[in-house]
Design a protein around this motif. Structure first.
Motif, PDB file in Angstrom:
ATOM      1  N   UNK A 299       0.832  -1.215   0.000  1.00 12.59           N
ATOM      2  CA  UNK A 299       0.000   0.000   0.000  1.00 12.59           C
ATOM      3  C   UNK A 299       0.861   1.257   0.000  1.00 12.59           C
ATOM      4  N   UNK A 300       2.003   1.212   0.694  1.00 13.68           N
ATOM      5  CA  UNK A 300       2.911   2.354   0.683  1.00 13.68           C
ATOM      6  C   UNK A 300       3.470   2.580  -0.717  1.00 13.68           C
TER       7      UNK A 300
ATOM      8  N   UNK B 231       2.018   1.690  -3.510  1.00 11.95           N
ATOM      9  CA  UNK B 231       0.915   2.184  -4.344  1.00 11.95           C
ATOM     10  C   UNK B 231       0.711   3.689  -4.136  1.00 11.95           C
ATOM     11  N   UNK B 232       0.811   4.133  -2.876  1.00 14.63           N
ATOM     12  CA  UNK B 232       0.648   5.562  -2.597  1.00 14.63           C
ATOM     13  C   UNK B 232       1.710   6.385  -3.306  1.00 14.63           C
ATOM     14  N   UNK B 233       2.951   5.875  -3.336  1.00 13.49           N
ATOM     15  CA  UNK B 233       4.027   6.582  -4.015  1.00 13.49           C
ATOM     16  C   UNK B 233       3.816   6.663  -5.516  1.00 13.49           C
ATOM     17  N   UNK B 234       3.344   5.560  -6.121  1.00 14.72           N
ATOM     18  CA  UNK B 234       3.091   5.538  -7.565  1.00 14.72           C
ATOM     19  C   UNK B 234       1.970   6.511  -7.926  1.00 14.72           C
TER      20      UNK B 234
ATOM     21  N   UNK C 173       8.852   4.857  -1.588  1.00 12.66           N
ATOM     22  CA  UNK C 173       9.127   3.571  -0.944  1.00 12.66           C
ATOM     23  C   UNK C 173      10.265   2.786  -1.576  1.00 12.66           C
ATOM     24  N   UNK C 174      10.483   2.967  -2.886  1.00  9.09           N
ATOM     25  CA  UNK C 174      11.556   2.234  -3.554  1.00  9.09           C
ATOM     26  C   UNK C 174      12.879   2.985  -3.528  1.00  9.09           C
ATOM     27  N   UNK C 175      12.889   4.164  -2.937  1.00  6.74           N
ATOM     28  CA  UNK C 175      14.127   4.913  -2.812  1.00  6.74           C
ATOM     29  C   UNK C 175      14.469   5.788  -3.999  1.00  6.74           C
ATOM     30  N   UNK C 176      13.664   5.764  -5.058  1.00  6.79           N
ATOM     31  CA  UNK C 176      13.939   6.581  -6.238  1.00  6.79           C
ATOM     32  C   UNK C 176      12.630   7.118  -6.799  1.00  6.79           C
ATOM     33  N   UNK C 177      12.689   8.335  -7.343  1.00  6.67           N
ATOM     34  CA  UNK C 177      11.516   8.943  -7.953  1.00  6.67           C
ATOM     35  C   UNK C 177      11.986   9.929  -9.015  1.00  6.67           C
TER      36      UNK C 177
ATOM     37  N   UNK D  60      10.268  10.957   0.887  1.00  6.35           N
ATOM     38  CA  UNK D  60      10.510  10.158   2.094  1.00  6.35           C
ATOM     39  C   UNK D  60      10.315   8.682   1.792  1.00  6.35           C
ATOM     40  N   UNK D  61      11.271   7.846   2.194  1.00  2.96           N
ATOM     41  CA  UNK D  61      11.080   6.404   2.036  1.00  2.96           C
ATOM     42  C   UNK D  61      10.126   5.851   3.090  1.00  2.96           C
ATOM     43  N   UNK D  62       9.822   6.656   4.105  1.00  2.09           N
ATOM     44  CA  UNK D  62       8.935   6.252   5.211  1.00  2.09           C
ATOM     45  C   UNK D  62       9.425   4.974   5.885  1.00  2.09           C
TER      46      UNK D  62
END
Length: 437
Positions: free
Chosen positions: A7-8, A10-13, A175-179, A377-379
């Motif tokens: 879910x985290x 998915x929120x980032x995407x 969450x994956x560390x890259x954006x 944030x990677x949270x």
């Protein structure tokens, strides 16, 4: 907690997809470019895949719940009684579970089994199980990666304590560390046209912004007497110490860091050189007013949305503006006493130095639209501790063992970027101090 991680992600995407649409909307509500459409479609495909995985996880959890047997209390003499309804769990103050995990691991010198037993004895079975389920971090030797649910709860508490976050910087899940996303490097232009006249082209320039997780380490010494206590008051005190340790580090980096391969860039490095304005040589009400106007005008003329504007300055600069008087003895900026200047909130912090420049007496004042600053944030927060480590206390090296303390090391990962770099400007060489007027 696999479903939580999904879910985290998915929120980032979805946040990245929303930013693509927002960029187009702020550029005159235009359609997506071909490249943006491809990027948007890729995010939607990824989101669909994550939703499918989440659905499977939820289906398994639902089936597991259906097999749970109710608790039956037998009356004396063997007379069965009805099942006991579940009582709602008491709502804990934000950050409490994160702090309990940190205290338990610190109290037991990072022995997870002992820490789980310790947590169960102090706070009950639920907390003990949570501590027992923490994962060993693969990035940090001897550290435990706190579940994203409790890490996110802790990170949320940083917002009012970190000046940049409090002024409206947007926290984006990474969450994956890259954006990677688009940002705007030049504004739009538009014009009126007559009948059957081609519409003017919009003068929009966009670039690409990439964020990759940088590691922040904060050392927080806590007395062992506090760690061994279980009361909610003590937990909140330890929580506040942990938050303060991280907040001081974040403020220093998010405002003035030059940035490199391992450190995020701060506002001073993210804004264009042309947005750095030297303060006037004289310090009078007239020059001060003019300098503050130049700073605001630099941002306003850049056609930024002006959604969440604010100031960042040192206590010395704020105190100067708060006490500055006009020729009649009236306070020149009365609203500064209530934390605002020209209607915009003031973020006061010692993370902006007062000892810059050749004379060691210069500072800086920042102004901008903080909705244009992104914090990825990677949270995820990793905890490690030691009761024998040494730490730097304002230039003095102290021993945790000698002071009967445990040093808790918090490691968080994040990065910074701007959607529009010209949304920020700064005054340099500020020597204003109370009594200069």
């Amino acid at each position: 907690m696999r479903i939580t991680a999904l879910k985290t992600s998915l929120a980032g995407v979805l946040a990245a997809a929303e930013l693509i649409m927002t960029t187009a909307a702020t550029d005159g509500d235009r359609d997506l470019s071909a490249e943006e459409q491809l990027e948007f479609d890729a995010k939607m495909t990824e989101a669909t895949g994550l939703q499918t995985k989440i659905g499977r996880e939820e289906q398994v959890l639902k089936l597991k719940a259906s097999t749970a047997a109710p608790i039956v209390v037998g009356a004396p003499g063997g007379t069965p009684a009805g099942s006991v309804p579940a009582a709602p769990a008491a709502q804990l103050p934000a950050g409490t579970m994160f702090t309990r995990i940190a205290m338990s691991l610190a109290a037991c010198n990072m022995d997870q089994r002992a820490a789980a037993d310790h947590a169960e004895q102090l706070w009950g079975t639920e907390t003990g199980q949570i501590v027992a389920n923490q994962e060993q971090s693969t990035n940090v030797k001897g550290g435990f990666l706190v579940n994203p649910v409790y890490s996110a709860d802790f990170i949320d508490l940083l917002r009012p304590r970190v000046v940049v976050r409090a002024l409206g910087a947007r926290s984006i899940p990474m969450p994956d560390g890259n954006l990677t996303m688009r940002n705007k490097t030049k504004g739009t232009t538009a014009g009126y046209v007559g009948e059957r006249t081609p519409a003017p082209t919009t003068d929009v320039e966009v670039g690409q912004m990439s964020m990759s997780a940088k590691t922040l380490r904060a050392l927080v010494p806590i007395t062992n007497q506090l760690i061994r206590r279980a009361s909610i008051g003590v937990v909140q005190m330890v929580r506040d110490d942990l938050l303060e340790g991280v907040a001081v580090k974040e403020d220093a980096v998010f405002i003035r860091s030059a940035g490199d391969a391992v450190t995020p860039k701060g506002l001073a490095a993210l804004m264009p050189v042309g947005n750095k304005i030297a303060v006037s040589a004289e310090t009078t009400l007239k020059t001060v007013t003019a300098d503050l106007a130049k700073l605001r005008l630099k941002v306003i003329n850049s056609n930024v949305p002006m959604i969440s504007c604010g100031w960042i300055m040192t206590p010395r600069s704020k105190m100067f503006l708060e006490t500055l008087r006009d020729g009649n003895g009236n306070i020149a900026f009365p609203e500064v006493a209530s934390g605002k200047l020209y209607g915009y909130p003031i973020g006061m912090t010692t993370s902006v130095p007062d000892n810059l420049g050749v004379g060691g007496n210069e500072s800086e004042i920042y102004f901008g639209d903080f909705s244009q600053l992104l914090i990825g944030d990677t949270e995820a927060v990793t905890i490690a501790s030691s009761d024998t480590a040494a730490y730097d206390d304002n230039g003095t090296i102290r021993s945790a063992f000698s002071n009967d303390e445990t040093v808790v090391r918090l490691i968080a990962e994040h990065d910074t970027g701007t959607r529009y770099a010209v949304a920020f400007a700064m005054l340099t060489g500020v020597t204003w101090a109370p009594g200069d007027d």
